[in-house]
Design a protein around this motif. Structure first.
Motif, PDB file in Angstrom:
ATOM      1  N   SER A 209       8.821   8.488   3.135  1.00  0.00           N
ATOM      2  CA  SER A 209       8.520   9.002   1.803  1.00  0.00           C
ATOM      3  C   SER A 209       9.320  10.268   1.506  1.00  0.00           C
ATOM      4  O   SER A 209       9.826  10.939   2.408  1.00  0.00           O
ATOM      5  CB  SER A 209       7.029   9.312   1.669  1.00  0.00           C
TER       6      SER A 209
ATOM      7  N   LEU B  44       1.455   3.840  -0.243  1.00  0.00           N
ATOM      8  CA  LEU B  44       1.594   5.187   0.318  1.00  0.00           C
ATOM      9  C   LEU B  44       0.199   5.812   0.362  1.00  0.00           C
ATOM     10  O   LEU B  44      -0.582   5.651  -0.565  1.00  0.00           O
ATOM     11  CB  LEU B  44       2.528   6.025  -0.547  1.00  0.00           C
TER      12      LEU B  44
ATOM     13  N   VAL C 277       5.003   3.186   2.866  1.00  0.00           N
ATOM     14  CA  VAL C 277       5.726   4.457   2.781  1.00  0.00           C
ATOM     15  C   VAL C 277       4.951   5.495   3.581  1.00  0.00           C
ATOM     16  O   VAL C 277       3.753   5.679   3.377  1.00  0.00           O
ATOM     17  CB  VAL C 277       5.873   4.902   1.308  1.00  0.00           C
TER      18      VAL C 277
END
Length: 407
Positions: free
Chosen positions: A24, A326, A347
């Motif tokens: 990320s 994420l 992520v």
């Protein structure tokens, strides 16, 4: 929804990734004076060598006024030779490199702006996020300013391509400019760009469309959005689903599903609180004060793995396009769980800062759970001389962060 194998390739537009793991965009603090450093190159090279399919360079401003701090990369001719060193290093390790392109809008701590008296935003008036920086007012963007900013996003994407990046991630979350259009807490416009979720998404979609037209045949074009803003006045999950559908219809290659806002709900971004000890490592006086202030008002939040899963699952049900999960993935079991939910990629941030080799370790079976404790001291380490690093690994050498990447 079918389950995706974490080790299978993933095609996003013109780009094919070797697996489903993406590093990320986490602010690195490795561009002193705006110049990408050798530390920034090594940071992302390690992510690539550790097995991630793509690593994302955080906060590449599309113009100088778009920075939140002076020590951030601006995507321009001066940064390209340094960024080319970075992308070459990532490519040698077999991974792809993504540039997160963004503009801070009303969220800025720059001492001065070149192009406007007050920072730009969806709406004007009192700038609540500027209280801690002394920027008490903001300017509602005119149509001409919107066109300028959209074209500046395009120029940033073109510069990223020239620097060797394989993808751009248009940042539409966390309280930066494009999320100031998406958020009802910021966007009070009464024209075609304000009101319901469809109209609030219109300008971010215009930016995406122009970027796709410019580079979409050569690069993956990714958008990062918030599945929750983390506070009562923010966009609802129904609003987020409207935004996701609009970005899908416009042709985005991937959505990265994040959450939380830098000022209103930073704890929501990380799924846990900032420790008191983290404040003391911050050398930037405004950010030290702001972080202390936030710690006084933030609710108690206990970290749990996959803390955005429930919100993200609702977005998964709203679109068929590729989505990246994420939010707190730190174990192989967690990765497999979100893959089973139908997400196309995972992520990861803090877990890879703690151990850049984590993806390889998952693949080889030598590790099944990250040793990251979500202490969040890496978050504030970006303000130290060495830049972002895991404090559990000991002190980081500041010297590489003082040398330009292409020196």
């Amino acid at each position: 929804m079918h389950a995706n194998a974490p080790w299978s390739p993933l095609t996003l537009g013109a780009l094919t990734l070797r697996n489903r793991f993406i590093k990320s965009a986490t602010n690195e603090g490795m561009a002193k004076g705006g110049v990408p450093s050798k530390a920034l190159v090594e940071h992302h090279r390690q992510m690539a060598a550790g097995g991630a399919a793509m690593t994302t360079v955080a906060y590449c401003a599309i113009e100088p006024d778009g920075r939140t701090f002076e020590d951030q990369v601006t995507l321009d001719a001066h940064s390209l030779p340094h960024l080319r060193v970075l992308t070459d290093a990532v490519h040698r390790e077999g991974a792809a490199a993504s540039a997160q392109i963004t503009h801070g809008g009303a969220f800025t701590f720059l001492p001065r702006l070149a192009n406007s008296k007050y920072p730009l935003s969806a709406s004007g008036g009192f700038n609540s996020v500027g209280v801690i920086s002394g920027r008490l007012f903001k300017t509602a963007m005119t149509r001409a300013q919107m066109d300028h900013i959209a074209e500046t996003f395009v120029r940033g994407a073109v510069h990223a391509r020239e620097a060797g990046f394989d993808a751009v991630e248009i940042h539409m979350g966390h309280g930066y400019l494009l999320s100031q259009y998406l958020s009802p807490a910021y966007n009070h416009r009464t024209d075609d760009y304000g009101g319901d979720a469809v109209r609030r998404a219109r300008f971010p979609v215009e930016v995406l469309t122009r970027v796709l037209d410019a580079v979409g045949s050569d690069m993956a074009v990714v958008c990062k959005i918030c599945v929750t803003e983390g506070h009562k006045k923010g966009a609802s999950i129904e609003d987020v689903m409207v935004t996701a559908r609009a970005l899908e219809a416009a042709g985005a290659h991937l959505l990265v599903l994040s959450g939380g806002m830098n000022v209103e709900a930073p704890w929501a971004i990380f799924g846990s609180n900032m420790p008191a000890s983290a404040v003391e490592v911050i050398q930037h006086p405004v950010m030290k004060f702001a972080t202390r202030l936030m710690r006084l008002v933030e609710p108690k939040v206990t970290f749990r793995e996959l803390y955005f899963r429930e919100h993200s699952q609702q977005v998964r049900g709203a679109v068929t396009m590729p989505l990246a999960y994420l939010g707190g993935a730190k174990s192989l079991a967690g990765v497999e769980q979100v893959m089973g939910d139908g997400f196309d990629a995972v992520v990861m941030g803090r877990a890879l800062i703690h151990e850049p080799q984590l993806v390889n370790q998952f693949r080889d079976g030598t590790t099944t759970v990250s040793g990251c404790t979500a202490c969040n001291q890496c978050v504030t380490s970006m303000y130290t001389a060495a830049g972002t690093h895991c404090v559990l690994r000991g002190a980081a050498d500041p010297a590489p962060n003082q040398r330009p990447a292409a020196a």
